[in-house]
Motif scaffolding. Structure first.
Motif, short mmCIF file in Angstrom:
data_model
loop_
_atom_site.label_atom_id
_atom_site.label_comp_id
_atom_site.label_asym_id
_atom_site.label_seq_id
_atom_site.Cartn_x
_atom_site.Cartn_y
_atom_site.Cartn_z
N GLY A 22 67.14 -30.20 54.82
CA GLY A 22 66.85 -28.91 55.40
C GLY A 22 66.92 -27.79 54.37
N LEU A 23 67.16 -26.58 54.84
CA LEU A 23 67.21 -25.40 53.97
C LEU A 23 68.66 -25.04 53.68
CD1 LEU A 23 64.53 -23.18 55.75
CD2 LEU A 23 64.20 -24.82 53.88
N THR A 24 68.96 -24.73 52.41
CA THR A 24 70.32 -24.36 52.01
C THR A 24 70.30 -23.02 51.30
OG1 THR A 24 71.03 -26.66 51.77
CG2 THR A 24 72.31 -25.01 50.60
N MET A 25 71.21 -22.13 51.73
CA MET A 25 71.43 -20.86 51.05
C MET A 25 72.88 -20.83 50.59
SD MET A 25 69.32 -18.66 53.83
CE MET A 25 69.09 -20.08 54.91
N GLN A 26 73.10 -20.77 49.30
CA GLN A 26 74.46 -20.83 48.75
C GLN A 26 74.67 -19.68 47.77
OE1 GLN A 26 75.94 -24.70 47.60
NE2 GLN A 26 77.06 -23.84 45.87
N ARG A 27 75.61 -18.78 48.13
CA ARG A 27 75.95 -17.63 47.30
C ARG A 27 74.72 -16.80 46.95
NH1 ARG A 27 79.13 -21.90 45.19
NH2 ARG A 27 81.33 -21.64 45.74
N ILE A 67 69.66 -25.71 58.76
CA ILE A 67 69.84 -24.53 57.92
C ILE A 67 71.33 -24.39 57.62
CG2 ILE A 67 69.65 -22.02 57.75
CD1 ILE A 67 67.25 -22.13 59.57
N SER A 68 71.68 -24.36 56.35
CA SER A 68 73.07 -24.18 55.92
C SER A 68 73.19 -22.87 55.15
CB SER A 68 73.50 -25.35 55.04
OG SER A 68 74.82 -25.15 54.55
N ILE A 69 74.06 -21.98 55.64
CA ILE A 69 74.28 -20.67 55.01
C ILE A 69 75.71 -20.64 54.51
CG2 ILE A 69 74.21 -18.18 55.36
CD1 ILE A 69 72.28 -18.71 57.72
N PHE A 70 75.90 -20.68 53.21
CA PHE A 70 77.21 -20.85 52.57
C PHE A 70 77.47 -19.66 51.66
CE2 PHE A 70 80.03 -22.22 49.22
CZ PHE A 70 80.89 -23.15 49.78
N SER A 71 78.51 -18.89 51.97
CA SER A 71 78.91 -17.74 51.13
C SER A 71 77.71 -16.84 50.82
CB SER A 71 79.56 -18.23 49.83
OG SER A 71 80.71 -18.98 50.10
N SER A 72 76.93 -16.54 51.83
CA SER A 72 75.71 -15.74 51.66
C SER A 72 75.68 -14.59 52.66
CB SER A 72 74.47 -16.63 51.83
OG SER A 72 74.45 -17.65 50.85
N ILE A 90 72.26 -24.79 62.69
CA ILE A 90 72.55 -23.66 61.81
C ILE A 90 74.06 -23.60 61.56
CG2 ILE A 90 72.48 -21.16 61.51
CD1 ILE A 90 70.04 -21.03 63.26
N ASP A 91 74.46 -23.67 60.29
CA ASP A 91 75.85 -23.47 59.88
C ASP A 91 75.95 -22.16 59.11
OD1 ASP A 91 76.40 -25.93 60.95
OD2 ASP A 91 77.24 -26.81 59.13
N ASN A 104 64.50 -17.63 68.42
CA ASN A 104 64.34 -19.04 68.08
C ASN A 104 64.38 -19.93 69.31
OD1 ASN A 104 64.64 -18.85 64.96
ND2 ASN A 104 66.40 -17.71 65.75
N TYR A 105 63.83 -21.14 69.17
CA TYR A 105 63.86 -22.13 70.24
C TYR A 105 64.62 -23.35 69.74
CZ TYR A 105 62.29 -25.11 74.10
OH TYR A 105 62.25 -25.93 75.20
N PHE A 106 65.74 -23.67 70.41
CA PHE A 106 66.58 -24.82 70.03
C PHE A 106 66.51 -25.86 71.13
CE2 PHE A 106 68.56 -20.96 68.27
CZ PHE A 106 68.67 -21.29 66.92
N THR A 107 66.43 -27.14 70.77
CA THR A 107 66.37 -28.20 71.77
C THR A 107 66.79 -29.53 71.14
OG1 THR A 107 64.95 -29.22 73.46
CG2 THR A 107 63.93 -28.77 71.33
N GLN A 108 67.16 -30.49 72.00
CA GLN A 108 67.40 -31.88 71.62
C GLN A 108 68.37 -32.01 70.44
OE1 GLN A 108 63.66 -34.10 71.31
NE2 GLN A 108 62.68 -32.54 72.59
N HIS A 109 69.59 -31.52 70.65
CA HIS A 109 70.56 -31.59 69.56
C HIS A 109 71.98 -31.51 70.12
CE1 HIS A 109 71.40 -31.63 65.30
NE2 HIS A 109 72.34 -30.72 65.51
N ASN A 110 72.94 -31.99 69.32
CA ASN A 110 74.35 -31.94 69.71
C ASN A 110 75.00 -30.65 69.23
OD1 ASN A 110 77.01 -32.44 70.39
ND2 ASN A 110 77.32 -34.00 68.82
N LYS A 111 75.21 -30.49 67.94
CA LYS A 111 75.92 -29.34 67.38
C LYS A 111 74.90 -28.28 66.96
CE LYS A 111 79.40 -32.51 65.52
NZ LYS A 111 80.03 -33.02 64.29
N VAL A 112 74.80 -27.22 67.75
CA VAL A 112 73.71 -26.27 67.56
C VAL A 112 74.04 -25.25 66.46
CG1 VAL A 112 72.18 -24.63 68.69
CG2 VAL A 112 73.05 -26.59 69.96
N MET A 113 75.06 -24.41 66.67
CA MET A 113 75.39 -23.36 65.69
C MET A 113 76.89 -23.36 65.42
SD MET A 113 72.99 -20.13 66.87
CE MET A 113 73.05 -20.44 68.65
N LEU A 114 77.27 -23.48 64.17
CA LEU A 114 78.66 -23.45 63.74
C LEU A 114 78.88 -22.23 62.87
CD1 LEU A 114 81.48 -24.77 63.40
CD2 LEU A 114 80.55 -25.98 61.41
#
Length: 276
Positions: A22-27, A67-72, A90-91, A104-114
């Protein structure tokens, strides 16, 4: 890996990220992701990856977040379709802040937004996230969102058919829910959940600020009736924009969002055949 001051704009075309990482944003900061579909994301790595135009480095295994958003900071996720990732959709973690998740449209998933990954990540007390005008559709289980420490404004979303709960918190978050529709249908009726994951004493399972204003609860949906602390300071630091009445939510999904869903629906079945 996305570097600062970038926009991924899918308007006018069909853009799908599927079957791999997926997409990663880090710092990084100042990023817009708009009008794309992200689904069937898998764990990848370890391996070498380009992290900027001038650097290629070794990366450990990627968990499989859409989508992973880390220290951003200053991140906007808008008009996307997200489904079926190996980990979360989305983390927002490790001191990330000023994040907007809209339309946004979210579907068919367990852990949606952390929002906040670990019970010891105290830097997430300065996290500010707005979740607005989203459709959280069928076959979702939990974490819409799940919040540690931070300040989250959830407004004018439509949530339906969650499997376990809709919104949860621990480690003393502040959550303001306004003008949302929670439609349980025949699934779990519990909207909010207080989680005790053994965090610090300032963030025990009952020591958090959570307020529901003008939300609409349908088909037996309910919020946990635990006494809530609230103050003007809590309100002022969490409210990010004005909410519309919950009665207007069903009319809010934009035409662009509907077009994105329709364009993706036809292709998702093909992608799943190709990758599974």
């Amino acid at each position: 890996m996305i570097t600062s001051y970038k926009t991924i704009d899918g308007r006018g075309v069909t853009v799908r990220i599927a079957g791999g990482g997926g997409l990663t944003m880090q710092r990084v900061n100042n990023i817009i992701i708009h009008g794309i579909a992200i689904h069937d994301i898998k764990p990848t790595g370890p391996g070498r990856i380009m992290t900027s135009t001038s650097h290629v480095g070794k990366r450990n295994k990627f968990d499989g977040d859409a989508i992973s958003i880390f220290s951003s900071k200053n991140i906007w996720i808008d008009h996307s379709y997200q489904a079926r990732a190996a980990d979360g959709l989305i983390d927002v973690i490790r001191g990330s802040s000023t994040v907007s998740i809209t339309n946004n449209y979210f579907t068919q998933h367990n852990k949606v937004m952390l929002f906040g990954a670990k019970k010891d990540d105290w830097m997430d007390r300065d996290m500010y996230v707005t979740v607005v005008y989203n459709v959280l559709g069928p076959k979702l289980q939990q974490m819409m969102p799940r919040v540690r420490f931070g300040n989250v404004h959830v407004l004018n979303d439509y949530r339906s058919r969650w499997g376990i709960y809709a919104i949860a918190g621990s480690e003393g978050p502040t959550i303001l829910s306004q003008g949302n529709i929670f439609n349980a249908y025949t699934g779990s009726k519990q909207v909010t959940k207080r989680i005790n994951d053994g965090g610090h004493s300032f963030g025990g399972p009952k020591n958090w600020n959570c307020k529901s204003e003008d939300d609409r609860f349908v088909s037996g949906a309910y919020c946990t009736s635990v006494p809530m602390k609230w103050s003007y300071q809590s309100y002022s630091k969490t409210a990010s924009c004005a909410a519309r009445p919950a009665t207007m939510v069903s009319r809010m999904p934009t035409k662009h969002m509907q077009d994105t869903i329709e364009a993706v629906t036809e292709s998702v079945a093909h992608c799943r055949r190709a990758y599974f």
